[in-house]
Design a protein around this motif. Structure first.
Motif, PDB file in Angstrom:
ATOM      1  N   SER A   2       0.812  -1.221   0.000  1.00 32.05           N
ATOM      2  CA  SER A   2       0.000   0.000   0.000  1.00 32.05           C
ATOM      3  C   SER A   2       0.840   1.262   0.000  1.00 32.05           C
ATOM      4  O   SER A   2       0.531   2.238  -0.704  1.00 32.05           O
ATOM      5  CB  SER A   2      -0.944  -0.007   1.211  1.00 32.05           C
ATOM      6  N   ALA A   3       1.913   1.238   0.751  1.00 30.36           N
ATOM      7  CA  ALA A   3       2.724   2.451   0.876  1.00 30.36           C
ATOM      8  C   ALA A   3       3.502   2.763  -0.394  1.00 30.36           C
ATOM      9  O   ALA A   3       3.893   3.911  -0.614  1.00 30.36           O
ATOM     10  CB  ALA A   3       3.692   2.309   2.054  1.00 30.36           C
ATOM     11  N   LEU A   4       3.724   1.745  -1.241  1.00 32.82           N
ATOM     12  CA  LEU A   4       4.552   1.943  -2.425  1.00 32.82           C
ATOM     13  C   LEU A   4       3.768   1.867  -3.729  1.00 32.82           C
ATOM     14  O   LEU A   4       4.349   1.950  -4.819  1.00 32.82           O
ATOM     15  CB  LEU A   4       5.679   0.890  -2.451  1.00 32.82           C
ATOM     16  N   ALA A   5       2.460   1.706  -3.644  1.00 25.10           N
ATOM     17  CA  ALA A   5       1.659   1.529  -4.851  1.00 25.10           C
ATOM     18  C   ALA A   5       1.618   2.802  -5.686  1.00 25.10           C
ATOM     19  O   ALA A   5       1.544   3.913  -5.149  1.00 25.10           O
ATOM     20  CB  ALA A   5       0.242   1.112  -4.469  1.00 25.10           C
ATOM     21  N   GLU A   6       1.665   2.649  -7.005  1.00 30.75           N
ATOM     22  CA  GLU A   6       1.535   3.798  -7.900  1.00 30.75           C
ATOM     23  C   GLU A   6       0.134   4.389  -7.824  1.00 30.75           C
ATOM     24  O   GLU A   6      -0.050   5.600  -7.959  1.00 30.75           O
ATOM     25  CB  GLU A   6       1.810   3.370  -9.355  1.00 30.75           C
ATOM     26  N   ILE A   7      -0.861   3.518  -7.639  1.00 31.47           N
ATOM     27  CA  ILE A   7      -2.261   3.932  -7.609  1.00 31.47           C
ATOM     28  C   ILE A   7      -2.912   3.358  -6.358  1.00 31.47           C
ATOM     29  O   ILE A   7      -2.681   2.201  -6.013  1.00 31.47           O
ATOM     30  CB  ILE A   7      -3.028   3.421  -8.857  1.00 31.47           C
ATOM     31  N   SER A   8      -3.719   4.138  -5.697  1.00 28.50           N
ATOM     32  CA  SER A   8      -4.446   3.626  -4.534  1.00 28.50           C
ATOM     33  C   SER A   8      -5.528   2.651  -4.995  1.00 28.50           C
ATOM     34  O   SER A   8      -5.941   2.653  -6.165  1.00 28.50           O
ATOM     35  CB  SER A   8      -5.086   4.777  -3.757  1.00 28.50           C
ATOM     36  N   LYS A   9      -5.991   1.841  -4.066  1.00 32.32           N
ATOM     37  CA  LYS A   9      -7.025   0.863  -4.408  1.00 32.32           C
ATOM     38  C   LYS A   9      -8.283   1.556  -4.939  1.00 32.32           C
ATOM     39  O   LYS A   9      -8.877   1.132  -5.933  1.00 32.32           O
ATOM     40  CB  LYS A   9      -7.365   0.004  -3.189  1.00 32.32           C
ATOM     41  N   GLY A  10      -8.668   2.640  -4.288  1.00 29.84           N
ATOM     42  CA  GLY A  10      -9.864   3.360  -4.716  1.00 29.84           C
ATOM     43  C   GLY A  10      -9.734   3.908  -6.116  1.00 29.84           C
ATOM     44  O   GLY A  10     -10.656   3.795  -6.936  1.00 29.84           O
ATOM     45  N   ASP A  11      -8.591   4.512  -6.406  1.00 26.93           N
ATOM     46  CA  ASP A  11      -8.383   5.069  -7.744  1.00 26.93           C
ATOM     47  C   ASP A  11      -8.283   3.965  -8.789  1.00 26.93           C
ATOM     48  O   ASP A  11      -8.743   4.120  -9.918  1.00 26.93           O
ATOM     49  CB  ASP A  11      -7.113   5.912  -7.764  1.00 26.93           C
ATOM     50  N   PHE A  12      -7.672   2.839  -8.404  1.00 29.39           N
ATOM     51  CA  PHE A  12      -7.550   1.722  -9.334  1.00 29.39           C
ATOM     52  C   PHE A  12      -8.932   1.182  -9.698  1.00 29.39           C
ATOM     53  O   PHE A  12      -9.242   0.972 -10.871  1.00 29.39           O
ATOM     54  CB  PHE A  12      -6.702   0.609  -8.697  1.00 29.39           C
ATOM     55  N   GLU A  13      -9.775   0.971  -8.697  1.00 31.27           N
ATOM     56  CA  GLU A  13     -11.123   0.447  -8.944  1.00 31.27           C
ATOM     57  C   GLU A  13     -11.953   1.434  -9.762  1.00 31.27           C
ATOM     58  O   GLU A  13     -12.738   1.036 -10.629  1.00 31.27           O
ATOM     59  CB  GLU A  13     -11.812   0.115  -7.625  1.00 31.27           C
ATOM     60  N   ALA A  14     -11.781   2.716  -9.478  1.00 32.40           N
ATOM     61  CA  ALA A  14     -12.509   3.716 -10.262  1.00 32.40           C
ATOM     62  C   ALA A  14     -12.044   3.715 -11.711  1.00 32.40           C
ATOM     63  O   ALA A  14     -12.840   3.886 -12.639  1.00 32.40           O
ATOM     64  CB  ALA A  14     -12.316   5.094  -9.643  1.00 32.40           C
ATOM     65  N   SER A  15     -10.748   3.491 -11.900  1.00 34.68           N
ATOM     66  CA  SER A  15     -10.189   3.497 -13.243  1.00 34.68           C
ATOM     67  C   SER A  15     -10.700   2.318 -14.069  1.00 34.68           C
ATOM     68  O   SER A  15     -11.077   2.475 -15.228  1.00 34.68           O
ATOM     69  CB  SER A  15      -8.659   3.456 -13.175  1.00 34.68           C
ATOM     70  N   GLU A  54     -13.348   0.566 -13.395  1.00 39.15           N
ATOM     71  CA  GLU A  54     -14.805   0.490 -13.241  1.00 39.15           C
ATOM     72  C   GLU A  54     -15.252  -0.900 -12.785  1.00 39.15           C
ATOM     73  O   GLU A  54     -16.234  -1.455 -13.262  1.00 39.15           O
ATOM     74  CB  GLU A  54     -15.508   0.877 -14.548  1.00 39.15           C
ATOM     75  N   ALA A  55     -14.486  -1.456 -11.858  1.00 43.14           N
ATOM     76  CA  ALA A  55     -14.795  -2.765 -11.284  1.00 43.14           C
ATOM     77  C   ALA A  55     -14.091  -2.868  -9.944  1.00 43.14           C
ATOM     78  O   ALA A  55     -13.094  -2.172  -9.686  1.00 43.14           O
ATOM     79  CB  ALA A  55     -14.350  -3.897 -12.205  1.00 43.14           C
TER      80      ALA A  55
END
Length: 423
Positions: free
Chosen positions: A327-340, A342-343
């Motif tokens: 989590s601390a090193l991810a390029e994209i947060s989980k929320g932004d990834f899921e929004a991107s 759309e799943a």
């Protein structure tokens, strides 16, 4: 349209009949039919429309070959054919349309095989011989007593996301924890690590299958697959990197069919390029696990893969799994990834370098070597999700066939190279 009453006893039915549109096809077929001991006069002119008309007043044969060349709407005409055929008829279609989508629709409708014109004697003889063997085979896998089979494809959005680690771990769990007969098919022909993860030599089974699809049967599966434990067998390869992959995909489809008869679970380690080169492979997959990392590149390709499955395999249940999560090193947060994409992300598996190293040193699958870790627990949750939903998914994908009245004893054909071309 309902067919008029006809005698349903197989004793009064012909072994074979064909309805062809041209003399060239007739010239190829008649000698082969005679060699097989059938009646050449059962090769008739008229194509599929004439077959429907004739079979509406006579009993259909055990094996029926129909020509779609003059059909403007093959699928609709196949539907009409279903109305006049006896249960148990095996249908082989021939045509001149080289289109993968048509081929897939015909397979989904229950056609046993589809051959492209111009016909070759070897091609026709092989198809008829196989159909004859299928018709004569005992119906040990008919619906009443058959156990549901669940096929799971594990596909990575990028190289190195841990696809093989998850595929081998899932196969191991199904075989060791769930005690289910399981097949692991590693389709990375040149660089696959399925056997390596299980500390096994891959053998030549998969290479032989690709080179000689006609050899694939139950005995071949028994001899070619490598046993990892009492319930797990693996088929993989380490083909020379100087040797390109030369196949039309027929071997993979035939393997999938044999796996359905021999195992209760199939796990396919499927490189993403297989979706491009052999899209028909997804037709019989019940669950697709898309393995991703929390990166921009993985997000882009997850979007494309999800779109591909919606368009080409809507019957498949798709699970998105985030692997190697930091989590601390991810390029994209989980929320932004899921929004991107759309799943939602169904499961997140934490990154654990120590656990990966331990599995490699022990020559064990990740989940077997690391049962007490959070990553191992997450993989077991994924296996449980597949096991719990797989049977329902398999039932939901068994849609009524256009040829539902025809009791096909082998739904998966051996594809022809030209039918795959252009897919």
């Amino acid at each position: 349209m309902n067919a008029p009453w006809k005698s349903g006893s197989s004793g009064g039915r012909d072994q074979f009949a064909a309805y062809l549109c041209d003399d060239a096809a007739m010239d190829v077929l008649r000698p082969i039919v005679a060699d097989l001991g059938w009646q050449p006069e059962k090769c008739c002119r008229g194509g599929l429309r004439n077959a429907v008309q004739s079979l509406s007043v006579t009993a259909s044969p055990n094996i029926l070959l129909v020509d779609l060349s003059e059909s403007g709407d093959p699928l609709s005409d196949i539907n009409a054919l279903a109305e006049v055929c006896e249960p148990g008829t095996i249908v082989i279609a021939i045509g001149q349309v080289n289109d993968v989508r048509l081929y897939r629709d015909l397979v989904a409708s229950g056609i046993h095989d589809y051959l492209l014109k111009p016909l070759s004697p070897v091609q026709v003889r092989d198809a008829l011989t196989h159909a004859q063997a299928v018709y004569s085979a005992p119906r040990s896998h008919d619906a009443a007593g058959a156990k549901p089979h669940v096929s799971t494809a594990v596909i990575g959005t990028r190289g190195g996301v841990g696809t093989s680690t998850l595929a081998t771990s899932l196969a191991w769990l199904f075989s060791a924890d769930y005690k289910l007969p399981t097949a692991l098919l590693d389709l990375d022909i040149h660089f696959g690590t399925g056997a390596l993860c299980l500390d096994l030599e891959p053998g030549r089974g998969l290479t032989d299958a690709i080179e000689n699809p006609s050899r694939i049967d139950g005995l071949f599966i028994e001899r070619a697959m490598i046993r990892a434990n009492d319930n797990l067998a693996i088929l993989s390869a380490e083909a020379p990197i100087s040797t390109p992959l030369m196949t039309d995909g027929s071997a993979f489809l035939q393997l999938a069919e044999e796996f359905r008869q021999a195992f209760e679970m199939t796990v396919i380690d499927m490189p993403r390029n297989m979706l491009i080169n052999f899209p028909q492979l997804a037709a019989e997959v019940n669950v697709a696990v898309i393995v991703t990392e929390m990166t921009l590149a993985s997000a882009r390709d997850a979007i494309r893969m999800l779109s591909w499955f919606r368009a080409h395999a809507p019957q498949t249940r798709v699970l998105v799994v985030a692997n190697k999560v930091q989590s601390a090193l991810a390029e994209i947060s989980k929320g932004d990834f899921e929004a991107s994409i759309e799943a939602g992300i169904h499961l997140s598996i934490p990154y654990d370098l120590k656990a990966s190293s331990l599995a490699a040193k022990l020559g064990q699958t990740f989940v077997d070597a690391n049962r007490a870790t959070k990553a191992g627990a997450a993989i077991r949750d994924l296996a449980r999700l597949i096991a719990e939903t797989g049977e329902a998914q398999a039932d939901s994908t068994a849609k009524p066939s256009l040829l539902g009245k025809i009791d096909f004893k082998a739904m998966m054909p051996r594809t022809r190279k030209k039918a795959q071309a252009g897919g």
